[in-house]
Scaffold this motif. Sequence first.
Motif, PDB file in Angstrom:
ATOM      1  N   ARG A 113       1.936  -0.738   3.500  1.00 28.51           N
ATOM      2  CA  ARG A 113       3.203  -1.014   3.806  1.00 28.51           C
ATOM      3  C   ARG A 113       3.753  -2.278   2.964  1.00 28.51           C
ATOM      4  N   MET A 114       3.158  -3.283   3.153  1.00 30.39           N
ATOM      5  CA  MET A 114       3.294  -4.526   2.523  1.00 30.39           C
ATOM      6  C   MET A 114       3.393  -4.376   1.120  1.00 30.39           C
ATOM      7  N   LEU A 115       2.473  -3.644   0.552  1.00 32.13           N
ATOM      8  CA  LEU A 115       2.469  -3.313  -0.898  1.00 32.13           C
ATOM      9  C   LEU A 115       3.717  -2.710  -1.526  1.00 32.13           C
ATOM     10  N   GLU A 116       4.014  -1.604  -0.766  1.00 29.97           N
ATOM     11  CA  GLU A 116       5.298  -0.739  -1.011  1.00 29.97           C
ATOM     12  C   GLU A 116       6.375  -1.856  -0.895  1.00 29.97           C
ATOM     13  N   GLN A 172       1.236 -11.528  -5.386  1.00 25.24           N
ATOM     14  CA  GLN A 172       1.248 -11.243  -4.246  1.00 25.24           C
ATOM     15  C   GLN A 172       0.641  -9.798  -4.154  1.00 25.24           C
ATOM     16  N   ILE A 173       1.234  -8.971  -5.078  1.00 27.57           N
ATOM     17  CA  ILE A 173       0.580  -7.746  -5.088  1.00 27.57           C
ATOM     18  C   ILE A 173      -0.630  -7.674  -5.251  1.00 27.57           C
ATOM     19  N   SER A 202      -1.429   4.681  -6.832  1.00 28.87           N
ATOM     20  CA  SER A 202      -0.565   5.544  -6.934  1.00 28.87           C
ATOM     21  C   SER A 202       0.964   4.588  -6.897  1.00 28.87           C
ATOM     22  N   PRO A 203       1.468   3.716  -5.901  1.00 23.73           N
ATOM     23  CA  PRO A 203       2.477   3.149  -6.124  1.00 23.73           C
ATOM     24  C   PRO A 203       2.481   2.012  -6.927  1.00 23.73           C
ATOM     25  N   VAL A 204       1.303   1.270  -7.251  1.00 30.96           N
ATOM     26  CA  VAL A 204       1.488   0.438  -8.449  1.00 30.96           C
ATOM     27  C   VAL A 204       1.469   1.092  -9.647  1.00 30.96           C
ATOM     28  N   ASN A 205       0.896   2.312  -9.998  1.00 30.24           N
ATOM     29  CA  ASN A 205       1.131   2.769 -11.167  1.00 30.24           C
ATOM     30  C   ASN A 205       2.494   3.580 -11.337  1.00 30.24           C
ATOM     31  N   ARG A 206       3.203   3.891 -10.375  1.00 29.66           N
ATOM     32  CA  ARG A 206       4.582   4.478 -10.294  1.00 29.66           C
ATOM     33  C   ARG A 206       5.459   3.334 -10.936  1.00 29.66           C
TER      34      ARG A 206
END
Length: 107
Positions: free
Chosen positions: A100-103, A61-62, A23-27
Amino acid sequence: MNEQASRRTRFEERVRVERMFLSPVNRVFGTVAPLAGMTGDAIESWESRASATGSERNIQQISKLLREASRRAELLADNSRDVFERDKNVGPDGLAEIFRMLELELA
């Protein structure tokens, strides 16, 4: 809980974790480089396409965080590891920290 129900529950948890990370990656990248799944091939394909977008975010990193989340999600669903790797339980805290690190990387 019987073995089949336990397996289904673990699979459902893996799917939930994967969706949580997609979800956050695709956002952020969904219109130019959508992440289609959490397999190694899907992440590699995404990394290549995302790198080509010229994004200022740290794509490597992502990608590293996604691979680690994928590995942990796989451990959640792999019943055979219960027998051989009991000391390597995957807890929600570890996944929460990776998330959290991804965000932070996506911000």
